[in-house]
Write a protein that holds these residues in place. Sequence first.
Motif, short mmCIF file in Angstrom:
data_model
loop_
_atom_site.label_atom_id
_atom_site.label_comp_id
_atom_site.label_asym_id
_atom_site.label_seq_id
_atom_site.Cartn_x
_atom_site.Cartn_y
_atom_site.Cartn_z
N VAL A 1 -2.81 -6.39 1.21
CA VAL A 1 -1.56 -6.05 0.21
C VAL A 1 -2.03 -5.82 -1.00
O VAL A 1 -1.66 -4.82 -1.62
N ILE A 2 -2.60 -7.07 -1.28
CA ILE A 2 -3.04 -6.85 -2.91
C ILE A 2 -4.14 -6.05 -3.10
O ILE A 2 -3.83 -5.14 -4.16
N TYR B 1 -3.58 -2.62 -5.82
CA TYR B 1 -4.28 -2.25 -7.28
C TYR B 1 -4.98 -1.03 -6.80
O TYR B 1 -5.12 -0.23 -7.61
N GLN B 2 -5.40 -0.64 -5.56
CA GLN B 2 -5.79 0.64 -5.26
C GLN B 2 -4.69 1.73 -5.72
O GLN B 2 -5.19 2.78 -6.12
N GLY B 3 -3.45 1.48 -5.27
CA GLY B 3 -2.40 2.42 -5.54
C GLY B 3 -2.40 2.66 -7.09
O GLY B 3 -2.19 3.79 -7.58
N PHE C 1 4.91 -11.42 -1.10
CA PHE C 1 5.80 -12.72 -0.96
C PHE C 1 6.09 -12.80 0.47
O PHE C 1 5.77 -14.09 0.80
N VAL C 2 6.12 -11.80 1.35
CA VAL C 2 6.15 -11.89 2.46
C VAL C 2 5.04 -12.89 3.32
O VAL C 2 5.38 -13.70 3.93
N PHE C 3 3.82 -12.35 3.03
CA PHE C 3 2.66 -12.75 3.93
C PHE C 3 2.25 -14.07 3.01
O PHE C 3 1.77 -15.00 3.73
N GLY C 4 2.60 -14.24 1.89
CA GLY C 4 2.51 -15.50 1.32
C GLY C 4 3.47 -16.57 1.85
O GLY C 4 3.12 -17.81 2.19
#
Length: 501
Positions: free
Chosen positions: A372-373, A377-379, A271-274
Amino acid sequence: MIKRVQLPLQTMNLVIGFMVWVLISSLLPFIREDIAIPEGKLALVTAVPVILGSILRIPLGYYANQFGARKIFLVSFILLLFPVYYISIADSLIDLIIGGLFLGIGGAVFSVGVTSLPKYYPKERHGFVNGIYGAGNLGTAVTTFAAPVLAVKFGWSATIQIYLVILALFIAANFLLGDKKEPKVKTPLLEQIKGVYKNEKLWLLSLFYFITYGSFVAFTIYLPNFLVSNFTLDKVDAGMRTAGFIVLATAMRPIGGWLADRYHSLIILMFVFGGFTIAALVLSFAPTISWYTIGCLTIALCAGIGNGVIFKLVPMYFQKQAGIVNGIVSAMGGLGGFFPPIILSVLFDMTGHYAIGFMALSEVALASLILVIWMYYQGKMGIAKEVIDHTVEGILVTNKKGQIITVNPAFTEITGYQKNEVIGQNPSILKSGKQSQAFYEDLWQSIENNGFWQGEIWNKRKDGQQYLQWLTISTIKNDAGEVIQYAGMFSDISGREIKKA
């Protein structure tokens, strides 16, 4: 008692450090009345404290773990007495540059608290605690608006000397109230660096903080002059609007940390970078003052929340190397505040407007959103891998053709086959020969009709020993409903069979 006072004490230490850090830039109009500073040297005078204040964060973060926050704050404030006094009696450009160089210590103390304070609180409160501490960057606003008022009354030299008294008070406060028994981390520097420099999360967090904190610093420095020159606002109005930006971004920092304690940090960063991407895009179209205000306040909101979230992630990803990582990440944030104003100025000289600069910020924020996305998903995949690797059941996955593409450690434990021995092979290498062809035909018929088969089956290990296992075979399908893989999960139940017998 001593432990409880560390958060307010260290937060106020940061306020004082940042107050001292921006002394020259805040009083420059007054200083220039007495010291001749060429226009081309103004950027150098204001940049020197920013650069050193960023770079010094790396060793201070490391030494905060080695010696504790009390000693580092004490030494830092004692050392600051000399450049502050030196600048107060300065009468040349060289004096300002030399003094400003060592004022960087004031900005560098940021990495001390973010390394020390998490030791006093459980992990679920680290985000909020570091957010409260980070709100100490309000010290830049205090000096920016208070120092000129004092300079009008007492002169710039006497105003700077007032800061000597403030530093002396906090030297005493840290001596008396600092925690002498803070837990220390004695890992050697080279060992810490080796443990982190290849970790992509370090550089991703550095990039994210470069944008979030860098934007806060850059807009704080750039807004007053930009609002006056671009929208012909008077200096008081521009100053008040800049103050609003600083207060909002600072207030959002602990809120960002609080949110990170309760929700997934990476989702909040999305949300921050969006928000950054959209706000910078709005600013790039040179809007009216109303839309420009909305864009800037959105940047402040996102920057503040992002700053709080990032320092929740550092101790989560780097427990043993938090000191050196805090130093590197915070250093990148400081440098992030130094370069954007210079780039905006160069682009303005070349094009006559700031659109390209804000568009570049939008593109970098969009790239960060994508990263970040990817981390998120890597996490999630990492968690799934941890579960598979540590389950006691053997697992093998085949492609549609029946060739084994992966197995887990429990597979090796049960069958005796190493992973590299079975990759590309057919699971038939495990057959015991006890089941008939009709058995396997029924098995695959069940998988085709129901999507899975479950039951007892005899197989053999690498050494030829036969054993009874409980096996579940499931189909893995894509979004179109097509079978793409098969997964088998099994456990050795030979012991149970023997007991029955």
